[in-house]
Enzyme design. Structure first.
Site, mmCIF file in Angstrom:
data_model
loop_
_atom_site.group_PDB
_atom_site.id
_atom_site.type_symbol
_atom_site.label_atom_id
_atom_site.label_comp_id
_atom_site.label_asym_id
_atom_site.label_seq_id
_atom_site.Cartn_x
_atom_site.Cartn_y
_atom_site.Cartn_z
ATOM 1 N N SER A 266 0.858 -1.184 0.000
ATOM 2 C CA SER A 266 0.000 0.000 0.000
ATOM 3 C C SER A 266 0.893 1.233 0.000
ATOM 4 C CB SER A 266 -0.872 0.006 1.250
ATOM 5 O OG SER A 266 -0.068 0.336 2.360
ATOM 6 N N LYS A 267 0.239 2.390 0.003
ATOM 7 C CA LYS A 267 0.991 3.655 -0.061
ATOM 8 C C LYS A 267 2.039 3.773 1.039
ATOM 9 C CE LYS A 267 -1.780 6.686 -2.785
ATOM 10 N NZ LYS A 267 -3.186 7.025 -2.691
ATOM 11 N N ARG A 268 1.768 3.105 2.168
ATOM 12 C CA ARG A 268 2.738 3.150 3.263
ATOM 13 C C ARG A 268 4.115 2.670 2.802
ATOM 14 N NH1 ARG A 268 2.362 -0.664 6.745
ATOM 15 N NH2 ARG A 268 0.779 -1.750 5.548
#
Ligand code: GLU
Length: 494
Positions: A266-268
């Site tokens: 994910s964007k993390r």
């Protein structure tokens, strides 16, 4: 796992994005696997747009996703035209929002067959059921009082303006639904995993499971490759196929892509959309190469593949049920390998917009450009990274890094730089050849009795602004003597 034979099937696969955002790497991998299988089998690759859930604004994402697929080189045989979005192919339309009459027709057929019904339960009533299930610690299933209601009465209520959804009648008798999944082998779903699920919303729009099953059938999709996140949906879709007595496609649920912490990518974890990789200067072929190897094993030592090599070596047996872990270092390595296969001239062309954006200025000679590319190409793994590397060659770009500041304070540095300046001033040409540089260094060493790092580090700091990195004598030959002189003078002023 059973050997999968596809030779007797007319292969038709689809990539079916819901354009609610940028094209995620996971979706690009799904598109790629479908594409590779279609091309490997001389089949058809369909782009179907699952847009029944969309606000108008989201259509911009459709164009963006189309652009990303186009950039990747994953061209489809049927679907919206990449430039005009006009449908191409015999099973059009390919945007689900334009297929509503078909879903209506199919839902009415199911109602007529007593396999679906109008349900007037309100959201509050459903919430009550959920609450009760939670209190009783039983799994929640909708238990609709309308399941065996009178059809005529229901139709009259709707005519009078009441709103109702259409629910599928999940078979009462419990049984197992089984697929032979191409990636995961035998998967068994007990039918009581789901309650009567919605097919059509009260707005008349279909829910994903319904439109997906209907379109897979009507578009004659032979194989469905999608993310394993959709496994839970497969049971509902199988029920719909069964209700219509339609032949089921073959399913292959691709493993997830995880971040290095083994959580879903994910964007993390950093950039997750193709567009971001495009902007950072990854080559589409390299990104495809990398994505293919996440979840598919070519069963050779070879790791670098062009798209046509991927097509030729693709085999369903290589699809791996273990999750793929996103390894940025590997992506960088693969990209640098692909960059090496590009001619110096094309590489320069690819780099030019990045240079322009940063305002870097270089000599306009093609032999200089070629020399520069050859000297530096192994020092970067993306075009964006290349800008940093090439910036030392730009006449308008010279920065002294923190790490070089100490060197400039060494007592011998002033003497070395003075000698270096004297050498440059007296040098007859603008291009200091590697041989001339080596000779000059030897002379400075002899004259000052300074050697090793005390000789090279100051020059390096005065040429590159940093104590480490590129091979000095190659870099020096790529920077004009006048520019080199200006750099020392700017240092000496500080
Ligand atoms: N629209 C679904 C998605 O974007 C497609 C799932 C499928 O391939 O069936 O995840």
């Amino acid at each position: 796992m059973k050997e999968i034979s596809v030779s007797n099937k007319n292969v038709r696969v689809r990539f079916a994005p819901s354009p609610t955002g940028w094209l995620h790497l996971g979706s690009a991998r799904t598109a790629l696997i479908n594409y590779l299988f279609a091309k490997n089998q001389n089949g058809t690759f369909v782009l179907r747009v699952e847009d029944t859930d969309l606000e108008r604004g989201d259509l911009a994402f459709l164009q963006q996703q189309i652009n990303d697929l186009k950039w990747l080189g994953l061209s489809w045989d049927e679907g919206p035209d990449p430039d005009t979005q006009k449908d191409q192919g015999s099973y059009k339309p390919y945007l689900q929002s334009q297929r509503l009459p078909l879903y209506q027709k199919c839902v009415h057929q199911l109602i007529k067959m007593d396999k679906a019904y109008y349900c007037f339960l309100t959201d509050q009533e459903i919430d009550q059921m959920k609450k009760k299930a939670l209190e009783e610690k039983t799994p929640f299933r909708v238990n609709s009082p309308y399941r065996n209601g009178d059809l005529q009465q229901a139709q009259e209520r709707i005519k009078k303006g009441e709103s109702a959804v259409v629910r599928f009648k999940v078979p009462e008798v419990k049984k197992n639904y089984v697929i032979e999944d191409i990636v995961r082998g035998k998967v068994t779903f007990p039918s009581d995993m789901v309650g009567d699920f919605v097919l059509l919303r009260s707005s008349g729009l279909p829910v994903y499971n319904f439109s997906c099953a209907v379109d897979d059938y009507f578009m004659k999709i032979s194989h469905v490759f999608r993310s394993e996140e959709h496994l839970a949906n497969t049971l509902r879709q199988m029920m719909i196929f069964e209700a219509f007595n339609w032949p089921l496609p073959v399913y292959g649920h691709l493993s997830l892509i995880l971040g290095e912490d083994r959580k879903k990518l994910s964007k993390r974890h950093g950039a997750v959309s193709c567009n971001e990789y495009k902007k950072q200067g990854y080559l589409p072929g390299a990104l495809l190469n990398f994505l293919a190897l996440m979840g598919w094993n070519p069963k050779t030592e070879e790791e670098i593949f062009s798209l046509s090599e991927l097509i030729n070596s693709f085999s369903l047996k290589g699809l791996n049920p273990a999750p793929g872990v996103f390894d940025k270092k590997k992506l960088n390595w693969i990209n640098s390998q692909h960059l090496k296969q590009v001619t110096a001239e094309s590489l320069w062309e690819m780099l030019t917009p990045y240079f322009k954006q940063k305002g870097l200025i270089f000599p306009n000679s093609s032999s200089w450009k070629e020399k520069a590319v050859l000297a530096l190409r192994s020092s970067f793994s993306s075009l964006e990274e290349a800008v940093e590397v090439f910036s030392v060659l730009s006449k308008n770009h010279f920065e002294v890094h923190e790490t070089a500041k100490d060197i400039l304070k060494w007592p011998s540095t002033i003497e070395v730089l003075n000698e270096w300046k004297i050498f440059l001033k007296s040098y007859a040409s603008q291009e200091v050849s590697p041989e001339a540089f080596t000779k000059a260094c030897k002379e400075i060493q002899k004259k000052l009795g300074v050697k090793g790092k005390f000789l090279f580090m100051p020059i390096r700091a005065a040429v590159l602004g940093c104590p480490q990195g590129l091979e000095l004598k190659l870099i020096i030959s790529l920077i004009k003597r006048d520019v080199l002189l200006k750099r020392i003078c700017s240092l000496q002023k500080k």
